[in-house]
Design a protein around this motif. Structure first.
Motif, PDB file in Angstrom:
ATOM      1  N   ASP A 189       1.030  -0.909  -0.194  1.00 31.37           N
ATOM      2  CA  ASP A 189       0.276  -0.180   0.040  1.00 31.37           C
ATOM      3  C   ASP A 189       0.838   1.047  -0.066  1.00 31.37           C
ATOM      4  O   ASP A 189       1.813   1.395   0.747  1.00 31.37           O
ATOM      5  N   ARG A 190       0.898   2.473  -0.905  1.00 29.74           N
ATOM      6  CA  ARG A 190       1.560   3.034  -1.869  1.00 29.74           C
ATOM      7  C   ARG A 190       0.587   4.376  -1.560  1.00 29.74           C
ATOM      8  O   ARG A 190       0.069   4.600  -2.281  1.00 29.74           O
ATOM      9  N   PHE A 191       1.125   5.110  -0.982  1.00 27.85           N
ATOM     10  CA  PHE A 191       0.743   6.975  -1.103  1.00 27.85           C
ATOM     11  C   PHE A 191       2.400   7.390  -2.187  1.00 27.85           C
ATOM     12  O   PHE A 191       3.197   8.456  -1.457  1.00 27.85           O
ATOM     13  N   ILE A 192       1.355   8.396  -3.140  1.00 23.36           N
ATOM     14  CA  ILE A 192       2.473   8.231  -4.310  1.00 23.36           C
ATOM     15  C   ILE A 192       2.704  10.040  -4.562  1.00 23.36           C
ATOM     16  O   ILE A 192       1.114  10.280  -5.117  1.00 23.36           O
ATOM     17  N   LEU A 193       3.069  11.006  -4.881  1.00 21.32           N
ATOM     18  CA  LEU A 193       3.301  11.560  -5.036  1.00 21.32           C
ATOM     19  C   LEU A 193       3.742  12.548  -6.379  1.00 21.32           C
ATOM     20  O   LEU A 193       5.366  12.032  -6.654  1.00 21.32           O
ATOM     21  N   THR A 194       3.766  13.010  -7.270  1.00 24.50           N
ATOM     22  CA  THR A 194       4.271  13.138  -8.623  1.00 24.50           C
ATOM     23  C   THR A 194       4.651  14.785  -8.793  1.00 24.50           C
ATOM     24  O   THR A 194       3.627  15.615  -8.199  1.00 24.50           O
ATOM     25  N   ASN A 195       4.919  15.547 -10.056  1.00 20.05           N
ATOM     26  CA  ASN A 195       4.885  16.549 -10.070  1.00 20.05           C
ATOM     27  C   ASN A 195       3.445  16.493 -11.224  1.00 20.05           C
ATOM     28  O   ASN A 195       2.895  18.295 -11.105  1.00 20.05           O
ATOM     29  N   LYS A 196       2.888  15.956 -10.927  1.00 19.35           N
ATOM     30  CA  LYS A 196       1.243  15.929 -12.050  1.00 19.35           C
ATOM     31  C   LYS A 196      -0.475  15.481 -10.833  1.00 19.35           C
ATOM     32  O   LYS A 196      -1.290  15.481 -11.757  1.00 19.35           O
ATOM     33  N   ARG A 197      -0.172  14.925 -10.102  1.00 20.26           N
ATOM     34  CA  ARG A 197      -0.983  13.803  -9.284  1.00 20.26           C
ATOM     35  C   ARG A 197      -0.400  12.892  -8.413  1.00 20.26           C
ATOM     36  O   ARG A 197       0.576  13.599  -8.240  1.00 20.26           O
ATOM     37  N   VAL A 198      -1.806  12.632  -7.308  1.00 19.86           N
ATOM     38  CA  VAL A 198      -1.174  12.371  -6.183  1.00 19.86           C
ATOM     39  C   VAL A 198      -2.114  10.684  -6.518  1.00 19.86           C
ATOM     40  O   VAL A 198      -2.734  10.858  -7.251  1.00 19.86           O
ATOM     41  N   VAL A 209      -5.700   1.436  -7.974  1.00 22.19           N
ATOM     42  CA  VAL A 209      -5.754   2.885  -8.393  1.00 22.19           C
ATOM     43  C   VAL A 209      -6.069   3.989  -8.124  1.00 22.19           C
ATOM     44  O   VAL A 209      -6.940   3.701  -9.080  1.00 22.19           O
ATOM     45  N   ALA A 210      -6.246   4.120  -7.401  1.00 20.08           N
ATOM     46  CA  ALA A 210      -7.028   5.800  -7.136  1.00 20.08           C
ATOM     47  C   ALA A 210      -5.883   7.102  -7.478  1.00 20.08           C
ATOM     48  O   ALA A 210      -4.864   6.777  -6.525  1.00 20.08           O
ATOM     49  N   MET A 211      -5.541   7.963  -8.291  1.00 18.77           N
ATOM     50  CA  MET A 211      -5.259   8.835  -8.644  1.00 18.77           C
ATOM     51  C   MET A 211      -6.303  10.308  -8.721  1.00 18.77           C
ATOM     52  O   MET A 211      -7.591  10.860  -9.245  1.00 18.77           O
ATOM     53  N   MET A 212      -5.865  11.099  -8.113  1.00 15.77           N
ATOM     54  CA  MET A 212      -6.051  13.511  -8.000  1.00 15.77           C
ATOM     55  C   MET A 212      -5.074  13.685  -8.911  1.00 15.77           C
ATOM     56  O   MET A 212      -4.458  13.925  -8.290  1.00 15.77           O
ATOM     57  N   PRO A 213      -4.947  14.730 -10.206  1.00 15.41           N
ATOM     58  CA  PRO A 213      -4.248  15.802 -10.619  1.00 15.41           C
ATOM     59  C   PRO A 213      -4.458  16.879  -9.942  1.00 15.41           C
ATOM     60  O   PRO A 213      -5.228  17.059  -8.685  1.00 15.41           O
ATOM     61  N   LEU A 214      -3.020  16.660  -9.193  1.00 11.52           N
ATOM     62  CA  LEU A 214      -3.267  18.291  -8.799  1.00 11.52           C
ATOM     63  C   LEU A 214      -3.788  19.986  -8.862  1.00 11.52           C
ATOM     64  O   LEU A 214      -3.575  20.296  -8.054  1.00 11.52           O
ATOM     65  N   THR A 215      -3.487  19.748  -9.851  1.00  9.64           N
ATOM     66  CA  THR A 215      -4.689  20.567 -10.795  1.00  9.64           C
ATOM     67  C   THR A 215      -6.475  20.587 -10.165  1.00  9.64           C
ATOM     68  O   THR A 215      -6.565  21.556 -10.302  1.00  9.64           O
TER      69      THR A 215
END
Length: 290
Positions: A189-198, A209-215
């Motif tokens: 189970d991982r929480f991931i951060l990139t320059n575009k989304r979490v 896999v769940a994600m949300m764009p930072l914008t």
């Protein structure tokens, strides 16, 4: 012979200068230069160049401001903010490895579990497992089951009930198997951060896999209970345009204050992140070369 129209000439007339200025002919514009040339020349007036603009000077009367104004360049595009070395120094780690307010990614490269979900142009910022408190319930159940099995084994040893002992051992194995499953599920189970989304990736057999764009993040907060403040974990709540999202509540994340600042910095100051990480990579390469 008639007299000319208008009042007679009077050298002491105070309004004579104003009338002469109002009736002065408009100066002719030189058509060879044009309004969009390098300069516009009046045939009998001053020259106005393109770089004429406002500069530093006193403001209007009674205005406490300095009177400084800017010269607009219509051909200039967006200019990113300039980050000084002093600002970068405050964001980098010192000699002891401590940072003032930020946490750096745990690894420079994503793990094999995470790398498959990142596209090539995405900048990896870090991944975090949930706090060990996430395993509190299965660990307590496993410890309690072990004590119960030890008690039953001693109680049933002096009695002719071997079948009950076998059943108790099988139940203990089942409980410990469930505990091992929960530990393995926590590991993946991982929480991931990139320059575009979490992102949140979890599951062993059924992968989610769940994600949300930072914008799209309109509001983000974290909550800490008294136990969370003592053990340094918290729950993140992300809102996106008032809609219910798959990635809305992420529980039991470690170092919530530092992680919160890390996400907010990526949302509002991505240039600072790029500059700091680029500087650190250059320094690491220089150290390796030395």
């Amino acid at each position: 012979m008639g007299s000319p129209s208008g009042p007679p000439f009077d050298p002491d007339d105070p309004d004579r200068a104003r009338r002469e200025r109002d009736t002065e002919p408009i100066p002719r514009i030189d058509p060879d230069d044009g309004p969009y040339g390098s300069e516009t020349r009046r045939s009998d007036g001053p020259i106005f160049s393109d770089d004429a603009g406002y500069g530093d000077g006193p403001g209007y009367g009674g205005d406490p401001r300095s009177g400084r104004a800017w010269v607009r360049d219509p051909e200039a595009g967006y200019q990113p903010p300039q980050i000084s070395e002093e600002e970068l120094a405050g964001l980098r780690a010192d000699a002891s490895g401590m940072t003032p307010r930020r946490v750096l990614p745990l690894e420079d490269e994503p793990s094999s579990l995470v790398a498959r979900y990142l596209f090539p142009t995405e900048r990896y910022r870090g991944e975090w497992k949930r706090h060990w408190i996430h395993l509190a319930t299965p660990l307590i159940v496993g410890i309690a089951a072990t004590f119960v099995l030890g008690y039953l084994s001693g109680f049933l040893a002096g009695q002719d009930v071997g079948a009950l002992t076998t059943i108790a051992v099988l139940l203990w194995f089942a409980v410990m198997g469930w505990v091992a499953w929960r530990v393995a599920d926590w590991w993946y189970d991982r929480f991931i951060l990139t320059n575009k989304r979490v992102m949140v990736v979890n599951g062993i057999i059924t992968r989610r896999v769940a994600m949300m764009p930072l914008t799209r993040v309109t509001d983000m907060k974290y909550e800490q209970s008294p136990a969370g403040r003592a053990l340094n974990y918290g729950t993140f709540v992300l809102e996106s345009a008032g809609q219910e999202q798959a990635l809305r509540e992420v529980k039991n994340l470690p170092n919530p204050n530092e992680l919160y600042l890390r996400v907010v910095e990526e949302m509002y100051e991505p240039q600072a992140v790029e500059a700091r990480l680029g500087k650190e990579q250059d320094e690491a390469k220089a150290d390796d070369g030395a």
